[in-house]
Design a protein around this motif. Structure first.
Motif, PDB file in Angstrom:
ATOM      1  N   GLY A  81      -5.020  -5.869 -12.981  1.00  0.00           N
ATOM      2  CA  GLY A  81      -6.140  -6.387 -12.193  1.00  0.00           C
ATOM      3  C   GLY A  81      -5.799  -7.655 -11.447  1.00  0.00           C
ATOM      4  O   GLY A  81      -6.122  -7.793 -10.261  1.00  0.00           O
ATOM      5  N   LEU A  82      -5.097  -8.577 -12.148  1.00  0.00           N
ATOM      6  CA  LEU A  82      -4.772  -9.865 -11.513  1.00  0.00           C
ATOM      7  C   LEU A  82      -3.780  -9.680 -10.361  1.00  0.00           C
ATOM      8  O   LEU A  82      -3.891 -10.346  -9.328  1.00  0.00           O
ATOM      9  N   ILE A  83      -2.809  -8.771 -10.531  1.00  0.00           N
ATOM     10  CA  ILE A  83      -1.841  -8.532  -9.440  1.00  0.00           C
ATOM     11  C   ILE A  83      -2.548  -7.874  -8.248  1.00  0.00           C
ATOM     12  O   ILE A  83      -2.325  -8.237  -7.094  1.00  0.00           O
ATOM     13  N   MET A  84      -3.437  -6.920  -8.571  1.00  0.00           N
ATOM     14  CA  MET A  84      -4.138  -6.207  -7.501  1.00  0.00           C
ATOM     15  C   MET A  84      -5.030  -7.147  -6.692  1.00  0.00           C
ATOM     16  O   MET A  84      -5.255  -6.936  -5.502  1.00  0.00           O
ATOM     17  N   ILE A  85      -5.528  -8.215  -7.366  1.00  0.00           N
ATOM     18  CA  ILE A  85      -6.416  -9.167  -6.683  1.00  0.00           C
ATOM     19  C   ILE A  85      -5.762  -9.736  -5.422  1.00  0.00           C
ATOM     20  O   ILE A  85      -6.420  -9.950  -4.411  1.00  0.00           O
ATOM     21  N   LEU A  86      -4.415  -9.954  -5.494  1.00  0.00           N
ATOM     22  CA  LEU A  86      -3.704 -10.528  -4.334  1.00  0.00           C
ATOM     23  C   LEU A  86      -3.954  -9.670  -3.089  1.00  0.00           C
ATOM     24  O   LEU A  86      -4.336 -10.170  -2.031  1.00  0.00           O
ATOM     25  N   GLY A  87      -3.750  -8.358  -3.250  1.00  0.00           N
ATOM     26  CA  GLY A  87      -3.974  -7.445  -2.127  1.00  0.00           C
ATOM     27  C   GLY A  87      -5.450  -7.331  -1.784  1.00  0.00           C
ATOM     28  O   GLY A  87      -5.820  -7.277  -0.611  1.00  0.00           O
ATOM     29  N   THR A  88      -6.306  -7.334  -2.849  1.00  0.00           N
ATOM     30  CA  THR A  88      -7.749  -7.181  -2.639  1.00  0.00           C
ATOM     31  C   THR A  88      -8.295  -8.311  -1.770  1.00  0.00           C
ATOM     32  O   THR A  88      -9.028  -8.071  -0.803  1.00  0.00           O
ATOM     33  N   ILE A  89      -7.930  -9.545  -2.110  1.00  0.00           N
ATOM     34  CA  ILE A  89      -8.475 -10.703  -1.382  1.00  0.00           C
ATOM     35  C   ILE A  89      -8.012 -10.708   0.075  1.00  0.00           C
ATOM     36  O   ILE A  89      -8.806 -10.949   0.986  1.00  0.00           O
ATOM     37  N   VAL A  90      -6.721 -10.395   0.287  1.00  0.00           N
ATOM     38  CA  VAL A  90      -6.226 -10.322   1.678  1.00  0.00           C
ATOM     39  C   VAL A  90      -6.978  -9.226   2.439  1.00  0.00           C
ATOM     40  O   VAL A  90      -7.385  -9.405   3.599  1.00  0.00           O
ATOM     41  N   GLY A  91      -7.214  -8.088   1.762  1.00  0.00           N
ATOM     42  CA  GLY A  91      -7.944  -6.982   2.388  1.00  0.00           C
ATOM     43  C   GLY A  91      -9.379  -7.348   2.719  1.00  0.00           C
ATOM     44  O   GLY A  91      -9.852  -7.091   3.827  1.00  0.00           O
ATOM     45  N   VAL A  92     -10.095  -7.976   1.762  1.00  0.00           N
ATOM     46  CA  VAL A  92     -11.494  -8.363   1.986  1.00  0.00           C
ATOM     47  C   VAL A  92     -11.579  -9.346   3.157  1.00  0.00           C
ATOM     48  O   VAL A  92     -12.425  -9.211   4.047  1.00  0.00           O
ATOM     49  N   TRP A 180       4.564  -4.123  -5.174  1.00  0.00           N
ATOM     50  CA  TRP A 180       4.049  -3.827  -3.827  1.00  0.00           C
ATOM     51  C   TRP A 180       3.097  -2.638  -3.809  1.00  0.00           C
ATOM     52  O   TRP A 180       2.170  -2.585  -2.994  1.00  0.00           O
ATOM     53  N   LEU A 181       3.350  -1.677  -4.715  1.00  0.00           N
ATOM     54  CA  LEU A 181       2.442  -0.517  -4.798  1.00  0.00           C
ATOM     55  C   LEU A 181       1.054  -0.975  -5.244  1.00  0.00           C
ATOM     56  O   LEU A 181       0.034  -0.561  -4.686  1.00  0.00           O
ATOM     57  N   ILE A 182       1.033  -1.862  -6.250  1.00  0.00           N
ATOM     58  CA  ILE A 182      -0.241  -2.349  -6.797  1.00  0.00           C
ATOM     59  C   ILE A 182      -0.977  -3.183  -5.737  1.00  0.00           C
ATOM     60  O   ILE A 182      -2.176  -3.007  -5.506  1.00  0.00           O
ATOM     61  N   VAL A 183      -0.223  -4.082  -5.083  1.00  0.00           N
ATOM     62  CA  VAL A 183      -0.830  -4.938  -4.050  1.00  0.00           C
ATOM     63  C   VAL A 183      -1.344  -4.066  -2.890  1.00  0.00           C
ATOM     64  O   VAL A 183      -2.406  -4.337  -2.327  1.00  0.00           O
ATOM     65  N   GLY A 184      -0.606  -3.006  -2.567  1.00  0.00           N
ATOM     66  CA  GLY A 184      -1.004  -2.098  -1.486  1.00  0.00           C
ATOM     67  C   GLY A 184      -2.330  -1.417  -1.780  1.00  0.00           C
ATOM     68  O   GLY A 184      -3.212  -1.340  -0.920  1.00  0.00           O
ATOM     69  N   VAL A 185      -2.495  -0.933  -3.033  1.00  0.00           N
ATOM     70  CA  VAL A 185      -3.764  -0.300  -3.435  1.00  0.00           C
ATOM     71  C   VAL A 185      -4.901  -1.322  -3.306  1.00  0.00           C
ATOM     72  O   VAL A 185      -5.982  -1.029  -2.797  1.00  0.00           O
ATOM     73  N   GLY A 186      -4.630  -2.560  -3.770  1.00  0.00           N
ATOM     74  CA  GLY A 186      -5.638  -3.633  -3.673  1.00  0.00           C
ATOM     75  C   GLY A 186      -6.017  -3.910  -2.226  1.00  0.00           C
ATOM     76  O   GLY A 186      -7.197  -4.073  -1.907  1.00  0.00           O
ATOM     77  N   MET A 205     -10.388   4.294  -7.559  1.00  0.00           N
ATOM     78  CA  MET A 205     -10.250   5.105  -8.789  1.00  0.00           C
ATOM     79  C   MET A 205      -9.210   6.217  -8.632  1.00  0.00           C
ATOM     80  O   MET A 205      -8.283   6.305  -9.444  1.00  0.00           O
ATOM     81  N   PRO A 206      -9.325   7.078  -7.587  1.00  0.00           N
ATOM     82  CA  PRO A 206      -8.286   8.111  -7.433  1.00  0.00           C
ATOM     83  C   PRO A 206      -6.897   7.516  -7.234  1.00  0.00           C
ATOM     84  O   PRO A 206      -5.910   8.062  -7.728  1.00  0.00           O
ATOM     85  N   MET A 207      -6.818   6.372  -6.524  1.00  0.00           N
ATOM     86  CA  MET A 207      -5.499   5.770  -6.285  1.00  0.00           C
ATOM     87  C   MET A 207      -4.904   5.232  -7.582  1.00  0.00           C
ATOM     88  O   MET A 207      -3.698   5.368  -7.827  1.00  0.00           O
ATOM     89  N   LEU A 208      -5.731   4.623  -8.422  1.00  0.00           N
ATOM     90  CA  LEU A 208      -5.224   4.099  -9.702  1.00  0.00           C
ATOM     91  C   LEU A 208      -4.718   5.241 -10.579  1.00  0.00           C
ATOM     92  O   LEU A 208      -3.655   5.139 -11.193  1.00  0.00           O
ATOM     93  N   ILE A 209      -5.479   6.335 -10.597  1.00  0.00           N
ATOM     94  CA  ILE A 209      -5.130   7.455 -11.487  1.00  0.00           C
ATOM     95  C   ILE A 209      -3.963   8.274 -10.915  1.00  0.00           C
ATOM     96  O   ILE A 209      -2.966   8.503 -11.591  1.00  0.00           O
ATOM     97  N   TYR A 210      -4.099   8.682  -9.643  1.00  0.00           N
ATOM     98  CA  TYR A 210      -3.130   9.629  -9.085  1.00  0.00           C
ATOM     99  C   TYR A 210      -1.910   8.963  -8.440  1.00  0.00           C
ATOM    100  O   TYR A 210      -0.831   9.534  -8.415  1.00  0.00           O
TER     101      TYR A 210
END
Lengths: 301, 88
Positions: A81-92, A180-186, A205-210
Motif C-alpha cells: 500500500g505504501l509503495i503504491m501510494i507514490l504512484g497514486t498521489i502522482v496520478g490523483v 515500477w509495476l506497483i507504482v504503475g498500478v497506483g 482490484m483486478p489489477m492487484l489480483i491478475y
C-alpha cells in the motif's frame, strides 16, 4: 437547499439518497460506488468539477472506517500500500490538474462526461463477462482450464518485467516484484480518481489480483487502504483548486453511512454471480444519465 | 422448519428492524441537517471565498470526523435494533 460553494440548488434528501444508494452498493458489492454517484450528481445539475471533488470528499468519510476494519482483520499489505501510494498521489494530482485545465477551457462537462460513458461501458461489460464466467463454472463444477491459464499466464508474463529495484511482499506471498509495476498500478488508478472522482477500486482490484498476483482478501483490504489515501489526497487537492462543496459531501455521507451497514447485512440474503450480473446493469443507468445531461435533458437546474 | 422458511423469517425480522432503524436514524439526521449543517453553511461558504487553504483542510477534517461519528452511531443503532443479529 442552496449549496453556495458549488452555486447549485439541490434537494438535500436527494443527495442523502444518492449517498444511501452508493453506501448499499459499497456494503453489498464491495465497491466505492463513485461511478454511480458521479453520474447521479451530474444529472442533478452539479457542475462536473464539483462532482469529481465532492464525490471524492464523501468517499473519504466512508473509506476510512472500512479500511480501519480491514486493517484490524490483517487484510492490508501495508508495504504494498505504501509503495503504491507514490504512484497514486502522482496520478490523483495529474487528474486534478487535467480537470483544472479543462475547467479553464470550458470543456470539463463534455470531456469528463464522455470519459464517464467509456469507463462505465467497460465496467458493465467486464462485470457481466466475469459473472457469466462464474455461472458457467458453477454449472460445470470445475474451472475452465483455458481461462484459468489465461489469467495465470498474464500474471506470469507481466511479472517477467524485472526492472530494479525489486522487492518482496511477504504479506501477499510474493517473493520478488519490480517496484515500477506497483507504482504503475497506483498511477493508473490515481489518475482515474483525480479525473473522475471515483475510488478506482473497479480497476485496482483486478489489477492487484491478475497483474500483481495479490491474494483476493489482501487485495480487498489494500484496495480500501488506497481508496482512503487517494480520496483523502484528492479531496485536499481538489478543495485547494475550488472543486469541493463540503456541505454537499457531508449531506451525501449521512446517507452513505447507513447504506453501507444495510448493504453488508443484505449480503446474507442475496449473493452470488446472478446478483453480480444484475449489478452489471447499474453502470448502464449511469451512462444514460450522463448522456441525458450532456444533451440537456437531465434533472438539473 | 426448512432452510427457506428460516431465510424468510430472517428477512421479515430484517425488514421490521430496518424500518425502526430508518425512523431513528432519519430523525437524528434531520435534526443534524437543521442544526449543524445550517449553522456551518454560511461559515464554510465565506471561508471558501476568503481562505481556500483553511477551507480545504477543514473540509477534510469535517468529512473524516463525520465518518467516524456516523459509523459509531449506525453501529450503535444496528446493535440496539438487532439488525446485525437476525435471531428473534
Amino acid at each position: 437547499m442552496e449549496f453556495l460553494v458549488a452555486g447549485v440548488t439541490v434537494n438535500p434528501l436527494l443527495l442523502a439518497g444518492i449517498g444511501f444508494l452508493v453506501g448499499i452498493m459499497g456494503g453489498f458489492f464491495g465497491v466505492g460506488g463513485g461511478f454511480i454517484a458521479g453520474p447521479l450528481m451530474f444529472w442533478l445539475g452539479v457542475p462536473m468539477n464539483f462532482v469529481v471533488g465532492t464525490d471524492l470528499a464523501h468517499m473519504t468519510g466512508k473509506s476510512i472506517v472500512a479500511a480501519k476494519r480491514h486493517r484490524v482483520l490483517g487484510h492490508v499489505d501495508i508495504k504494498l500500500g505504501l509503495i503504491m501510494i507514490l504512484g497514486t498521489i502522482v496520478g490523483v494530482e495529474s487528474g486534478a490538474r487535467i480537470i483544472e485545465f479543462l475547467e479553464a477551457s470550458g470543456k470539463v462537462d463534455t470531456v469528463i462526461g464522455i470519459a464517464y460513458v467509456v469507463i462505465l461501458l467497460i465496467i458493465s461489460t467486464f462485470t457481466a463477462w466475469e459473472s457469466l464466467r462464474a455461472l458457467r463454472m458453477i454449472r460445470t463444477e470445475h474451472l475452465d482450464v483455458k481461462e484459468a491459464l489465461g489469467f495465470r499466464g498474464m500474471t506470469r508474463h507481466i511479472q517477467k518485467f524485472r526492472v530494479p529495484p525489486m522487492i518482496s511482499l511477504p504479506a501477499s506471498g510474493i517473493g520478488s516484484i519490480s517496484v515500477w509495476l506497483i507504482v504503475g498500478v497506483g498511477f493508473i488508478t490515481g489518475l482515474l480518481a483525480g479525473l473522475l472522482g471515483v475510488g478506482g477500486g473497479f480497476v485496482r482490484m483486478p489489477m492487484l489480483i491478475y497483474v500483481l498476483g495479490i491474494p483476493t482478501h489482501v487485495a480487498i483490504g489494500t484496495d480500501l487502504f488506497e481508496i482512503m489515501i487517494s480520496a483523502g489526497y484528492g479531496t485536499l487537492t481538489h478543495a485547494l483548486k475550488g472543486n469541493v462543496d463540503v456541505m454537499m459531501a457531508l449531506v451525501m455521507h449521512t446517507g452513505a453511512a447507513l447504506g453501507a451497514q444495510i448493504g453488508a447485512v443484505l449480503t446474507r440474503f442475496f449473493a452470488g454471480p446472478r446478483i453480480r450480473l444484475l449489478f452489471s446493469v447499474l453502470p448502464l443507468l449511469g451512462v444514460v444519465m450522463v448522456l441525458f445531461q450532456l444533451v440537456g435533458l437531465g434533472g438539473g437546474h | 422448519m426448512t432452510r427457506t422458511d428460516n431465510k424468510l423469517s430472517d428477512l421479515q425480522v430484517f425488514l421490521r428492524n430496518f424500518v425502526i432503524e430508518l425512523i431513528l436514524y432519519g430523525t437524528l439526521v434531520v435534526g443534524y441537517f437543521l442544526v449543524v449543517l445550517r449553522l456551518l453553511n454560511d461559515y464554510l461558504t465565506n471561508l471558501s471565498r476568503t481562505n481556500l487553504t483553511l477551507y480545504a483542510f477543514l473540509a477534510l477534517f469535517l468529512i473524516v470526523a463525520q465518518g467516524v461519528l456516523l459509523d459509531g452511531l449506525t453501529s450503535f443503532l444496528l446493535s440496539k435494533v438487532k439488525l446485525d443479529r437476525l435471531k428473534k
